[in-house]
Design a protein around this motif. Structure first.
Motif, mmCIF file in Angstrom:
data_model
loop_
_atom_site.group_PDB
_atom_site.id
_atom_site.type_symbol
_atom_site.label_atom_id
_atom_site.label_comp_id
_atom_site.label_asym_id
_atom_site.label_seq_id
_atom_site.Cartn_x
_atom_site.Cartn_y
_atom_site.Cartn_z
ATOM 1 N N PHE A 147 0.803 -1.223 0.000
ATOM 2 C CA PHE A 147 0.000 0.000 0.000
ATOM 3 C C PHE A 147 0.835 1.272 0.000
ATOM 4 C CE2 PHE A 147 -3.087 -2.817 2.462
ATOM 5 C CZ PHE A 147 -3.748 -3.194 1.309
ATOM 6 N N THR A 148 2.119 1.160 0.286
ATOM 7 C CA THR A 148 2.908 2.389 0.387
ATOM 8 C C THR A 148 4.091 2.303 -0.563
ATOM 9 O OG1 THR A 148 4.368 1.588 2.112
ATOM 10 C CG2 THR A 148 2.293 2.530 2.834
ATOM 11 N N GLU A 149 4.919 3.336 -0.509
ATOM 12 C CA GLU A 149 6.062 3.397 -1.418
ATOM 13 C C GLU A 149 7.228 2.552 -0.917
ATOM 14 O OE1 GLU A 149 5.617 4.962 -4.357
ATOM 15 O OE2 GLU A 149 3.611 5.088 -3.499
ATOM 16 N N CYS A 150 7.068 1.914 0.269
ATOM 17 C CA CYS A 150 8.188 1.173 0.845
ATOM 18 C C CYS A 150 8.510 -0.034 -0.017
ATOM 19 C CB CYS A 150 7.845 0.691 2.244
ATOM 20 S SG CYS A 150 7.393 2.018 3.337
ATOM 21 N N LYS A 171 13.806 -2.598 5.037
ATOM 22 C CA LYS A 171 14.096 -1.607 6.070
ATOM 23 C C LYS A 171 13.013 -0.517 6.085
ATOM 24 C CE LYS A 171 17.935 1.203 7.750
ATOM 25 N NZ LYS A 171 17.533 2.560 7.348
ATOM 26 N N ALA A 172 12.633 -0.063 4.884
ATOM 27 C CA ALA A 172 11.605 0.972 4.804
ATOM 28 C C ALA A 172 10.279 0.441 5.354
ATOM 29 C CB ALA A 172 11.444 1.418 3.356
ATOM 30 N N SER A 173 9.937 -0.819 5.024
ATOM 31 C CA SER A 173 8.687 -1.398 5.528
ATOM 32 C C SER A 173 8.722 -1.492 7.045
ATOM 33 C CB SER A 173 8.468 -2.805 4.986
ATOM 34 O OG SER A 173 8.743 -2.853 3.637
ATOM 35 N N ALA A 174 9.886 -1.885 7.584
ATOM 36 C CA ALA A 174 9.992 -2.016 9.032
ATOM 37 C C ALA A 174 9.789 -0.660 9.694
ATOM 38 C CB ALA A 174 11.353 -2.595 9.405
ATOM 39 N N ARG A 212 -1.953 -2.366 11.834
ATOM 40 C CA ARG A 212 -1.884 -2.925 10.495
ATOM 41 C C ARG A 212 -2.796 -2.125 9.558
ATOM 42 N NH1 ARG A 212 -4.778 -4.085 6.897
ATOM 43 N NH2 ARG A 212 -6.274 -5.149 8.208
ATOM 44 N N ALA A 213 -3.976 -1.780 10.069
ATOM 45 C CA ALA A 213 -4.897 -0.986 9.250
ATOM 46 C C ALA A 213 -4.355 0.420 9.026
ATOM 47 C CB ALA A 213 -6.269 -0.934 9.916
ATOM 48 N N LEU A 214 -3.547 0.917 9.969
ATOM 49 C CA LEU A 214 -3.070 2.295 9.873
ATOM 50 C C LEU A 214 -1.837 2.452 8.989
ATOM 51 C CD1 LEU A 214 -3.389 3.504 13.571
ATOM 52 C CD2 LEU A 214 -4.768 4.211 11.624
ATOM 53 N N VAL A 215 -1.217 1.343 8.615
ATOM 54 C CA VAL A 215 0.034 1.417 7.854
ATOM 55 C C VAL A 215 -0.112 2.284 6.600
ATOM 56 C CG1 VAL A 215 1.571 0.035 6.398
ATOM 57 C CG2 VAL A 215 1.104 -0.690 8.719
ATOM 58 N N SER A 216 -1.258 2.147 5.923
ATOM 59 C CA SER A 216 -1.420 2.869 4.660
ATOM 60 C C SER A 216 -2.027 4.262 4.849
ATOM 61 C CB SER A 216 -2.294 2.032 3.729
ATOM 62 O OG SER A 216 -3.543 1.802 4.340
ATOM 63 N N ASN A 217 -2.107 4.745 6.092
ATOM 64 C CA ASN A 217 -2.762 6.024 6.380
ATOM 65 C C ASN A 217 -4.147 6.113 5.741
ATOM 66 O OD1 ASN A 217 -0.633 6.978 7.892
ATOM 67 N ND2 ASN A 217 0.377 7.875 6.093
ATOM 68 N N PRO A 218 -5.070 5.233 6.107
ATOM 69 C CA PRO A 218 -6.395 5.251 5.485
ATOM 70 C C PRO A 218 -7.209 6.447 5.964
ATOM 71 C CG PRO A 218 -6.391 3.721 7.318
ATOM 72 C CD PRO A 218 -4.991 4.252 7.202
ATOM 73 N N SER A 219 -8.253 6.787 5.215
ATOM 74 C CA SER A 219 -9.123 7.858 5.693
ATOM 75 C C SER A 219 -10.387 7.293 6.325
ATOM 76 C CB SER A 219 -9.465 8.817 4.555
ATOM 77 O OG SER A 219 -9.654 8.098 3.359
ATOM 78 N N LEU A 220 -10.633 5.984 6.144
ATOM 79 C CA LEU A 220 -11.822 5.372 6.747
ATOM 80 C C LEU A 220 -11.466 3.976 7.251
ATOM 81 C CD1 LEU A 220 -14.932 5.410 7.235
ATOM 82 C CD2 LEU A 220 -15.194 4.416 4.964
ATOM 83 N N ILE A 221 -11.893 3.673 8.489
ATOM 84 C CA ILE A 221 -11.697 2.327 9.043
ATOM 85 C C ILE A 221 -13.056 1.768 9.426
ATOM 86 C CG2 ILE A 221 -10.797 1.038 11.027
ATOM 87 C CD1 ILE A 221 -8.325 2.684 10.950
ATOM 88 N N VAL A 222 -13.337 0.562 8.960
ATOM 89 C CA VAL A 222 -14.575 -0.115 9.334
ATOM 90 C C VAL A 222 -14.235 -1.164 10.383
ATOM 91 C CG1 VAL A 222 -16.507 -1.500 8.501
ATOM 92 C CG2 VAL A 222 -15.527 0.262 7.037
#
Lengths: 282, 353, 289
Positions: A123-126, A130-133, A170-180
């Motif tokens: 979901f991210t540019e990592c 190392k970047a993922s960690a 885990r849900a926050l890793v991608s900086n979401p704007s909505l969490i269900v």
């Protein structure tokens, strides 16, 4: 004008079961509409008992169940248009899910950190480990944990509260704007429940994440939600400002639900010596 | 309100000499002993618990998952299967026809008192009711061996029992799936109480139910208890249910009993910091004050911390808590706790609320 | 280290495993002896025919002038290898079909399962015989292995599918989906470990099954009889009416050896299944299933 974060427009979901002769129809979600504004993060609660259709509605918002009729727009885009794997990944990076049972939400034979790293990579540019960690560590810090505490551990080595916090990270890793979040605290022990509930408040206030909180528990709904809807058998029977609705419900079903809540403070109100034993109240 | 049904001891009763309790659990230790490929593992699920349950009361037992409460009720019900083993202590019932030590009974004697004297209400009704047989068969299977009535007399007895519990005898002809979840749970309660047992163990009987039906099921349990004068051991993690139903309340933490007293006293004046936290952190409708969360996690029963098992999470922990396990001491009349801090100054803990 | 410890524990605490392992190791050792054979396997009349077991020829010699022991080493090697190749190929097919069908559901499941059910009901033996008559000389050992593998995966694929279906509804599968994992990753990394115990125990059973097929076909002469196998040995013994003329050692030793292999594999299958079961594995790790 910016489109709303989420528009649910006259959504219906009908399940049919059985063969040609005996066809049974279950109208799981019946004409539900609501919107979440883009610029005002909030905790929006869906209250309902078993069979109210709240979990089906959550599935449709998460785009894992397709509505029979009606449409759901996320940031103005119809969820039906999301088909390709790339579009799905992009959608999931904005809309994330938290599940009910933290003990089942992680593969018992795998380490919990793999989900964090996977989310970081997809979901991210990592691109590097190392970047993922670093990204995972950052997300874990938002929930009061750190990668050092989580890395290499199996689910059975952690408590329900910790696991649910890892799931939120885990849900926050991608900086979401909505969490269900579907019944996120119903399986968590009382002494750990408040940690998770307070975390939702923090996500809204400090990170600007909107949360759709699905529950049958009116007391926690009152504690964290801004607005709510009450569902019964697929229909929304009442909705509005959480405090107003729960303080003075109008619809007969909401009133019944409100009265069924066991209150700790009222428990001793009628406890008078000599009150005798009246007939069973219902 | 269910609270209206709470058993309130009349002044006479309070002054009457204390009769012997129906159930006495004395210094009970029950461990899971597992030997896996040569490595011994010991899980101290029930560690040195003593408690007494009187006639004609509902005793609540609260605790989180892995606090040992389900192991405790298994040992009380005599349903001990390896790897669970009773290491020390005793569980004695003083039934009307004589006293019984549950571990000295032969399997035949044990099955003779099951259902007739000692009964069990479980969380999932579907595990008791056979989905392909009518409810009537469940009554025949469970209760027929324990009553003298046979044939039409037995049916009349069951119907009278159902009517007493405000259930339509027509449910006897129904299949379990034709009944709603709440109705099924009422039927299992009727099933567990048809032989007028003196002691009923209710293990989370309302946890799987919807909020709206929960209250009715709770009133039913209270009503049965009042009518038969039996004792109920009611187990749930839901503090609001305890507040509304139970007469006395025991709180378990990590395999130990940490507090016990009249339910009202426990809620109004909690003595143990863990209890105080449980009660103060309950969200209430109309209460917007932020609730504080408790740091840390419950300990593993295979490797519990030394001293008081709550000390790593306790805001009041002092030096002695890390070294010595506090004994269970009566601090106020009928109100016991196992906490060094509360034993030194009972007013101290209350301020957390 | 970990695997070694598991093996040591199994040997010490599981009688079935120990016996099974010893039996299979004996069979494997005999198969390995083939590399030291003084006689080429295909050659006939290299030793005097029809000699009963003696010091010089411990298991006797055949009417075709071959030493039974050394012939047996080649036969069991080829038969064992056949079983392993068939089991390996058919495991791959049943894993792929079972896991994908169970995870994907919907029309993918319907198509794969209708193919699967066709293979379940197809009468196996007549098909193999038919292949033999069509292909005749091209029916080599490898060809037979591939055909048997293609016919031997369907039952286990259904078994694997039913496990995969229940795994699909577990929350950790949704967690994996919302972590952005692809179908392949979910199936191979999240679900495969739960299916492995079944795969292990069915592998042993599948080796047994395919050896049974091979022996039966060879005895009847429906295979390439020039490659020495256990079935091939019995075929030649029958051709020379060995039992009637009292050459019992030509038939008895191959049969005993293959029975040893059957029992050994069966014992390994049941003991490993108990060990690899995720629930007992979890309780060993200290968690709760």
């Amino acid at each position: 004008m910016r489109p709303n974060l989420l528009d649910v427009e006259n959504v219906n979901k009908i399940f049919t079961r059985g063969g040609l002769v005996s066809r049974r129809v279950n109208h799981a979600v019946n004409d539900v509409s609501f919107s979440l504004a883009a610029d005002k993060p909030e905790v929006f609660t869906i209250i309902g008992e078993s069979g109210s259709g709240k979990t089906t509605l959550a599935g449709m918002i998460l785009n894992s169940v397709a509505p029979t009729t009606g449409r759901i727009l996320f940031q103005g885009r119809d969820l039906r248009e999301i088909r390709s794997r790339g579009a799905r990944l992009d959608f999931m990076s904005h809309v994330q899910a938290i599940f009910q049972n933290p003990f089942d939400a992680f593969n018992p034979l795998k380490r919990v950190d793999r989900y964090l790293f996977s989310a970081a990579q997809r979901f991210t540019e990592c691109r590097t480990p190392k970047a993922s960690a670093e990204r995972a560590d950052e997300a874990l810090h938002k929930v009061g944990l750190s990668l050092a505490e989580v890395q290499g551990r199996y689910p059975h080595e952690m408590s329900g509260g910790q696991l649910q916090r890892v799931a939120i990270a885990r849900a926050l890793v991608s900086n979401p704007s909505l969490i269900v979040a579907d019944e996120p605290v119903s399986m968590i022990d009382a002494s750990l429940r408040m940690t998770v509930i307070n975390l939702f408040k923090k996500l809204r206030d400090e990170l600007g994440v909107s949360i759709i909180y699905i529950t049958h528990d009116l007391a926690t709904a009152y504690y964290i939600s801004d607005r709510l809807i009450i569902m019964q058998k697929g229909r929304v029977v009442e909705g509005g400002d959480a405090r107003t609705v729960l303080a003075a419900p109008q619809h007969p079903y909401s009133i019944k639900l409100r009265q069924a809540v066991l209150s700790v403070d009222d428990a001793w109100r009628d406890d008078r010596v000599g009150a005798g034993v009246p007939a069973v109240a219902t | 309100m269910i609270a209206e049904l709470r058993a309130i001891p009349s002044p006479d009763e309070l002054n009457a000499p204390q009769t012997s309790p129906l159930l006495t659990v004395d210094r009970l230790k029950a461990y899971y002993k597992v030997k896996l490929f040569g490595v011994d593992r010991e899980v101290r699920a029930v560690d040195d618990i003593s408690l007494a349950i009187n006639r004609n009361e509902i005793y609540g037992l609260a605790g989180e998952s892995s606090s040992g409460k389900s192991s405790l009720i298994k040992t009380i019900a005599g349903a001990i299967r390896p790897p669970l083993r009773v290491v020390e202590g005793s569980v004695r019932f003083a039934f009307k026809d004589g006293e019984r030590d549950i571990y000295r009974l032969s399997p035949q004697e044990l099955s003779a008192i099951r259902w007739s004297r000692l009964s069990y209400i479980m969380q999932g009704s579907m595990s008791v009711l056979n989905p392909v047989r009518r409810i009537r068969h469940a009554f025949e299977d469970f209760a027929l061996p324990h009553v003298s009535a046979k044939g039409a007399d037995f049916t009349r007895l069951v119907e009278r029992h159902l009517k007493r519990l405000h259930l339509d005898p027509a449910v006897l002809q129904a299949y379990p799936h034709e009944l709603s979840g709440g109705m099924r749970q009422r039927v299992t309660i009727a099933l567990a109480t048809v032989c007028n047992p003196e002691f009923i163990i209710a293990d989370e009987p309302t946890t799987a139910l919807d909020v709206i039906v929960q209250k009715g099921v709770l009133s039913m349990i209270r009503e049965i208890q009042q009518e038969f004068g039996s004792s109920v051991l009611f187990v749930t993690h839901d503090m609001a249910v305890h507040a509304n139903l139970t007469d006395r309340l025991g709180i378990m933490y990590a395999g130990r009993l940490v507090e016990e007293g009249r339910t009202r006293d426990v809620f109004k004046k909690p003595l143990h910091p863990y209890t105080a936290h449980l009660i103060s952190s309950l969200p209430r409708i109309g209460d917007e004050a932020p609730k504080k969360a408790l740091e840390g996690s419950p300990p593993s029963l295979a490797d519990p911390p030394p001293g008081c098992r709550f000390h790593p999470r306790c805001p009041f922990a002092i030096e002695i808590c890390r070294r010595e396990a506090p004994p269970m001491v009566e601090i106020l009349p009928g109100h016991r706790t196992a906490c060094h801090v509360a034993q030194a100054d009972p007013a101290r803990v209350r301020t957390v609320a | 280290m970990n695997t070694l410890r598991i093996l040591r524990d199994l040997l010490r605490y599981n009688g079935e495993f120990a016996i099974g392992l010893v039996l299979v190791l004996i069979v494997a050792a005999i198969a390995l002896c083939s590399f030291f054979s003084p006689y080429p396997p295909m050659d006939v009349y290299v030793v005097p025919p029809d000699i009963p077991p003696s010091w010089e020829h411990p298991l006797g010699t055949t009417s075709r002038g071959q030493d039974v022991f050394w012939q047996l080493t080649f036969a069991i090697r080829n038969t064992l290898l056949f079983g392993i190749v068939v089991a390996f190929l058919s495991r791959i097919i049943s894993l792929a079909v079972g896991l994908i069908s169970g995870y994907k559901g919907g029309w993918v499941d319907r198509i794969l399962m209708s193919i699967n059910d066709t293979f379940v009901v197809v009468p196996l033996f007549p098909i193999l015989v038919l292949f033999y008559f069509i292909m005749r000389d091209e029916m080599t050992w490898a060809m037979l292995a591939i055909i048997t593998a293609l016919l031997g995966w369907a039952y286990d694929a259904r078994l694997i599918r039913s496990i995969a279906m229940s795994l699909r509804t577990r929350e950790f599968t949704r967690q994996a989906v919302f972590s952005g994992m692809s179908t392949g990753k979910i199936v191979l990394q999240e679900h495969l470990p739960f299916v492995l115990p079944i795969v292990f125990s069915t592998t042993m059973n599948n080796i047994n099954w395919s050896i049974g097929i091979e022996v039966t076909l060879s005895v009847l002469g429906f295979t390439d009889i020039n490659t020495p196998t256990i079935g091939g040995m019995i075929y030649w013994a029958n051709q020379h009416t060995a039992l009637v003329s009292g050459i019992w050692w030509w038939v008895t030793f191959p049969v005993l050896l293959v029975i040893m292999l059957f029992i050994g594999l069966f014992l390994l299958a049941i003991s490993m299944n108990e060990y690899i079961d995720p629930r007992s594995r979890l309780s060993r790790l200290g968690g709760q299933a």
